[in-house]
Design an enzyme around this catalytic site. Structure first.
Site, PDB file in Angstrom:
ATOM      1  N   CYS A  94       1.720   1.421   1.441  1.00 49.79           N
ATOM      2  CA  CYS A  94       2.975   1.002   0.812  1.00 49.79           C
ATOM      3  C   CYS A  94       3.010   1.267  -0.690  1.00 49.79           C
ATOM      4  O   CYS A  94       3.958   1.849  -1.207  1.00 49.79           O
ATOM      5  CB  CYS A  94       3.283  -0.458   1.123  1.00 49.79           C
ATOM      6  SG  CYS A  94       2.096  -1.661   0.489  1.00 49.79           S
ATOM      7  N   HIS A 146       3.010  -6.570   0.496  1.00 47.79           N
ATOM      8  CA  HIS A 146       3.705  -5.340   0.880  1.00 47.79           C
ATOM      9  C   HIS A 146       4.827  -5.052  -0.119  1.00 47.79           C
ATOM     10  O   HIS A 146       5.411  -5.972  -0.692  1.00 47.79           O
ATOM     11  CB  HIS A 146       4.285  -5.507   2.289  1.00 47.79           C
ATOM     12  CG  HIS A 146       4.786  -4.240   2.893  1.00 47.79           C
ATOM     13  ND1 HIS A 146       3.967  -3.171   3.179  1.00 47.79           N
ATOM     14  CD2 HIS A 146       6.026  -3.856   3.262  1.00 47.79           C
ATOM     15  CE1 HIS A 146       4.688  -2.199   3.713  1.00 47.79           C
ATOM     16  NE2 HIS A 146       5.947  -2.587   3.764  1.00 47.79           N
ATOM     17  N   HIS A 158       9.661   2.225   3.156  1.00 45.46           N
ATOM     18  CA  HIS A 158       8.307   1.708   2.972  1.00 45.46           C
ATOM     19  C   HIS A 158       7.357   2.349   3.975  1.00 45.46           C
ATOM     20  O   HIS A 158       7.781   2.995   4.926  1.00 45.46           O
ATOM     21  CB  HIS A 158       8.288   0.184   3.114  1.00 45.46           C
ATOM     22  CG  HIS A 158       8.673  -0.298   4.477  1.00 45.46           C
ATOM     23  ND1 HIS A 158       7.854  -1.115   5.220  1.00 45.46           N
ATOM     24  CD2 HIS A 158       9.763  -0.070   5.254  1.00 45.46           C
ATOM     25  CE1 HIS A 158       8.437  -1.382   6.388  1.00 45.46           C
ATOM     26  NE2 HIS A 158       9.600  -0.760   6.422  1.00 45.46           N
TER      27      HIS A 158
END
Length: 187
Positions: A94, A146, A158
């Site tokens: 990510c 994240h 993402h």
């Protein structure tokens, strides 16, 4: 396995059907948490879940830069996930995706982990003030694990987890709405 298009299936993989064993189900849950935690870090932020439905996006401060970032991020959809990855050829995690897009399009060097990105300079943004190019953060219990790039209309790009690919998801999807931790403006 679930897909990432709300209305068609869930955002996260469907848990396997276990034959009633709590240990196996617990192992699956621990594995999923470990995959999401792979994006790194744990900077605590206030949890303001984005509203479902109507998105009235703000115009970015630098629309040309925001457009370059969102177009590059969208062009990477389908690139394989790889823990620690930060190139299209090698795959992305990510924060590697975020770093690559901003470096490639704007020559902007950002911190490497989701935790460091959440702690980095820049104003925190409430969900109703999101603009293309903002970073959106996710986690649980106030811990960031994240990050993704907001592209507008309630969507973000993402690199979600091992075995997956870079994808486009909705902030108001069940998993992401529940784990939303906040946003920061970079541009």
């Amino acid at each position: 396995m679930g897909t990432h298009y709300p209305g068609k299936a869930r955002c996260m993989p469907n848990p396997p059907r276990w034959r009633g064993t709590r240990l196996a189900a617990g192992m699956w849950a621990a594995g999923m948490l470990a995959l999401l935690a792979g994006c790194g870090g744990g900077d605590r932020v206030r949890h303001d879940a984005p509203p479902a439905g109507d998105w009235s996006d703000r115009v970015a401060t630098d629309p040309a830069a925001a457009n370059a970032v969102l177009m590059r991020a969208i062009s990477l959809v389908g690139t394989p996930y790889r823990y620690g990855g930060n190139t299209p050829d090698g795959g992305f995690d990510c924060s590697g995706l975020v770093n690559y897009v901003y470096r490639d399009m704007l020559d902007l060097r950002l911190p490497r982990t989701s935790r460091a990105l959440a702690a980095w300079q820049g104003p925190r943004i409430t969900p109703d003030r999101l603009a293309s190019g903002d970073l959106v953060f996710f986690g649980s219990d106030g811990t960031v694990t994240h990050v993704g790039i907001y592209v507008g209309d309630g969507r973000f790009v993402h690199a979600p987890s091992t075995g997956g690919t870079v994808r486009l998801d909705r902030l108001d999807g069940p998993y992401w709405r529940e784990h939303y931790s906040g946003a920061k403006r970079v541009l």
